[in-house]
Design an enzyme around this catalytic site. Structure first.
Site, PDB file in Angstrom:
ATOM      1  N   LYS A 179      37.369  57.323  26.339  1.00 45.30           N
ATOM      2  CA  LYS A 179      37.786  56.378  25.295  1.00 45.30           C
ATOM      3  C   LYS A 179      38.755  55.335  25.883  1.00 45.30           C
ATOM      4  O   LYS A 179      39.063  55.380  27.064  1.00 45.30           O
ATOM      5  CB  LYS A 179      38.402  57.137  24.124  1.00 45.30           C
ATOM      6  CG  LYS A 179      37.516  58.285  23.589  1.00 45.30           C
ATOM      7  CD  LYS A 179      36.240  57.812  22.907  1.00 45.30           C
ATOM      8  CE  LYS A 179      35.171  58.877  22.766  1.00 45.30           C
ATOM      9  NZ  LYS A 179      35.403  59.939  21.819  1.00 45.30           N
TER      10      LYS A 179
HETATM   11  C1  LIG Z   1      34.736  61.045  21.041  1.00 41.96           C
HETATM   12  C2  LIG Z   1      34.322  61.013  19.616  1.00 41.96           C
HETATM   13  C3  LIG Z   1      34.772  61.958  18.679  1.00 41.96           C
HETATM   14  C4  LIG Z   1      35.502  63.212  19.047  1.00 41.96           C
HETATM   15  O1  LIG Z   1      36.616  63.059  19.782  1.00 41.96           O
HETATM   16  P1  LIG Z   1      37.125  64.265  20.723  1.00 41.96           P
HETATM   17  O2  LIG Z   1      38.474  63.800  21.116  1.00 41.96           O
HETATM   18  O3  LIG Z   1      36.171  64.379  21.864  1.00 41.96           O
HETATM   19  O4  LIG Z   1      37.163  65.504  19.900  1.00 41.96           O
HETATM   20  C5  LIG Z   1      34.439  61.777  17.345  1.00 41.96           C
HETATM   21  N1  LIG Z   1      33.690  60.757  16.957  1.00 41.96           N
HETATM   22  C6  LIG Z   1      33.196  59.850  17.819  1.00 41.96           C
HETATM   23  C7  LIG Z   1      32.372  58.716  17.300  1.00 41.96           C
HETATM   24  C8  LIG Z   1      33.487  59.964  19.184  1.00 41.96           C
HETATM   25  O5  LIG Z   1      32.976  59.061  20.040  1.00 41.96           O
END
Ligand SMILES: *Cc1c(COP(=O)(O)O)cnc(C)c1O
Length: 372
Positions: A179
């Site tokens: 991210k």
């Molecule tokens: C990465 C992601 C999540 C979950 O996040 P984590 O930190 O991996 O639990 C939820 N929704 C979307 C759209 C994502 O890309």
């Protein structure tokens, strides 16, 4: 060459080391500092940092009071966590189709999917492009629904001048390494509501509180009560120190992503076999992903992988997974989502991608689409 990866510098490392030498490894000052930094950045009143983005979505659904018998409308073109969080609470995710151009949830299809049981909408800003929040908020007002934004892709994005994270009942972020910024694992929920903030904080820590205003009786200074069935979704100060340091570079990271997007867009402008992403007016995507549509996706994907390019596919429609198929979703079809899935490829985009690496990707994409 991965599709996404973290970018860690010496300042980040030093920030983590400093916490390791301090008195608090968890529930210390770095947590509140990180929360404030993100809240100030997006313009939200409150922030609650948690252990990951999925926990953020779960806590948001708990705070929203989602329970058995409740329906929550979301998109199938997302990571499974966006709808799993509803299942964790005993609720029922309902999938509304996406729009062909933006790839985001279609407000008209949200309307069609509303029933007496609908309690909330989870809008996912796929790739970082904001959903049509004005329309979604209008629907929510009309039917008295809560709006949760899954903004795992959209830290730093804005919608008609408003930052993602400032607009809805609750907005969740993820700080997984792919991210925009990372804490290793981490997540956060933003809200402007005093009542929701209170509930989010409770559910993060077992439903336990020491807040005198919430206790039903108070036996003394040692006393606390469990008011709800919550979880241990706390995040450490070690992670938050990394997050604080990463936040200093967020604008730079997004600027780098935008440069990469411009180069991809220019390179593919005259390649008719490649459908480039929608460019939304009045909004700024934070460009978590750069997805293209191509015919013969599998051949092209395999060629790019064989050339060492970490292409990926975001996303497989969530309801098509065996778990969902076994649990009542075998008759669900979202035509636009299924058609999009057939053609999608995510190309590498992250703060560390070099121009020569990108040129390599571009050259191989163009050769692959011409050959297939
Ligand atoms: C990465 C992601 C999540 C979950 O996040 P984590 O930190 O991996 O639990 C939820 N929704 C979307 C759209 C994502 O890309």
């Amino acid at each position: 060459m991965p599709y996404g990866t973290q970018s860690i510098d010496e300042d980040d490392i030093q920030a983590v080391v400093d916490v390791l030498r301090s008195n608090f490894l968890t529930t210390g000052p770095a947590v509140a500092q990180f929360e404030k930094k993100v809240a100030d950045y997006v313009g939200a009143k409150y922030a609650v940092a948690v252990s990951n983005g999925t926990a953020a979505l779960h806590v948001a659904c708990l705070a929203a009071g989602i329970k058995k018998g409740d329906e929550v409308i979301t998109t199938p073109i997302t990571f499974a966590a966006s709808s799993n969080c509803v299942l964790y609470c005993g609720g029922t995710p309902v999938f509304a189709d996406i729009k062909k151009d933006t790839y985001n949830i279609d407000p008209d299809d949200i309307r069609r999917k509303i029933t007496k049981k609908t309690k909330a909408i989870i809008a996912v800003h796929f790739t970082g492009q904001p959903c049509e929040m004005e329309e979604i908020h209008a629907i929510a007002r009309e039917y008295n629904l809560l709006v949760i934004e899954d903004a795992a892709h959209a830290l730093g994005a804005d919608y008609k001048g408003k930052m993602v994270g400032s607009m809805s009942d609750m907005t969740t972020f993820s700080f997984h390494p792919v991210k925009h910024i990372t804490t290793g694992e981490g997540g956060m929920i933003m809200t402007n509501s005093d009542a929701l903030y209170e509930r989010l904080s409770l559910f993060r820590t077992h439903g336990i509180t020491r807040d005198e205003n919430l206790l039903t009786v108070n036996d003394g200074d040692w006393y606390y009560q469990q008011l709800e069935l919550g979880y241990n979704y706390r995040i450490t100060d070690i992670q938050c120190a990394l997050g604080i340091s990463q936040m200093d570079k967020l604008d730079l990271f997004i600027e780098n992503r935008k440069k990469i997007v411009r180069r991809y867009n220019d390179a593919f402008a005259n390649v008719e076999e490649v459908v480039t992403p929608y460019q939304q007016e009045e909004c700024n995507s934070s460009w978590h992903l750069y997805v293209i549509q191509v015919k013969k996706r599998k051949e092209i994907f395999d060629k790019l992988r064989a050339a060492g390019i970490g292409v990926n596919v975001h996303y497989i429609p969530v309801y098509s997974f065996p778990y969902y198929q076994k649990h009542g979703y075998d008759n669900v079809h979202c035509q636009n989502a299924e058609k999009l899935y057939e053609n999608l490829i995510s190309l590498p985009i992250h703060a560390k991608l070099t121009q020569s690496e990108q040129d390599y990707v571009i050259e191989h994409v163009i050769t692959a689409v011409k050959d297939c």
